[in-house]
Write an enzyme that holds these catalytic residues in place. Sequence first.
Site, PDB file in Angstrom:
ATOM      1  CE  LYS A  16     -24.608   9.993  45.535  1.00 58.97           C
ATOM      2  NZ  LYS A  16     -25.845   8.911  45.319  1.00 58.97           N
ATOM      3  CB  CYS A  81      -9.816  20.338  37.244  1.00 59.54           C
ATOM      4  SG  CYS A  81     -11.264  19.611  36.030  1.00 59.54           S
ATOM      5  CB  CYS A 211     -16.381   7.761  36.371  1.00 59.38           C
ATOM      6  SG  CYS A 211     -16.360   6.778  34.361  1.00 59.38           S
TER       7      CYS A 211
END
Length: 391
Positions: A16, A81, A211
Amino acid sequence: MSQAYIAGVGMIPFLKPGKSETYEKMAEAAVRAALADAGIDYSQIEEAAVGYTMGDSCNGQEALYRLGLTGIPIVNVENACASGSSAVYLMRRAVESGDADIAIAVGFEQMPQGSPMNSFADRPMFSKIKEATRAIQGWEEDTAIPLQVFGGAYNELKRQYGYQDETFAMLSVKSRAHAQHNPYALFRETTTVEAVLNSKPIWGPLTLFQCSPSTCGAAAAIIVSERVKRRLGLDRAVRIAGQALATDVDESFSSMSMCDVVGAKVSARAAAKAFDLASVGPEDVDVVELHDCFTPNEIVCYEALGFTKPGESEKFIVEKQNTYGGRVVVNPSGGLLSKGHPIGATGIAQMCELVWQLRGEAGKRQVEGARVAMQHNVGLGGASVVTILRK
């Protein structure tokens, strides 16, 4: 032209935002892992391409200079991406053309928390996407672009084919089930359809567990010519049998389809060319790592890449044809939904997983008898890279 092979891959566990090292340290760790995997020294690298989206000029040099000041060409690549897989595309072409015998593609991202927004509010961005979305479903200025366009694709698939919310949620369940065996994945806990549907609402029908999370990470791939493969005895190298990079056409935005806006057309074109170059079809693919940034995009990919016909994905999912024991194993790594999505690293991380699969080195994730693998990466704006790898 020389045939190109991936001789070594390396990546680090995805974390994260705020929990990772800074980007140059992550990149160095991934590169060192790839070099060790190939048995190649950095001094042997002749050319490099580095993919990232959230950084400054020459961050690729900042990262690779930690391994040596060797004077090689280093190209920084930003293609949304698809940045990491675009770096592989460039280095594969460099090897095939004979410009380099040993090249490296690196991808990394040190991401902020939350959904990424436009970095420069004073200039145009995603103009075609905004124009098409406004015409199809309306535009929300204060909502992150990915949420409303992929959420719009979700609504379209439900409306057009009657796909149920539970079907979308099953994709997240599959993703977590696969990721529990992946030490590089961010989310490794299994989940249920009910938990997915009851997770925090994000936009429209999209819930939190549908998501991909903002994630930090890095990955690298060593690409070599057939001549080097033979000379160095790189018997574990995996062949790049076909690869294509495609961008949008008029129909991407004029068809009045949110699925086309998020990349269905561009992905289909890239896949068709990659399949043609590799002389295989979707029926030959044993394992695929595709761009499941949101659950609806996995369905968009099934249909764009040829694994199902339009409108038949729900049956494919419900019958578990997308996992072990089914027609094709989709995202054995856990995909973006569970592994995480550090934008510049994603495409190369997909290739890491597929190289391990084709070598038979994927442990509990191993797809038995895998011989043909497919990598798919799409970036809004837009670009899609599809790669066919063969044992």
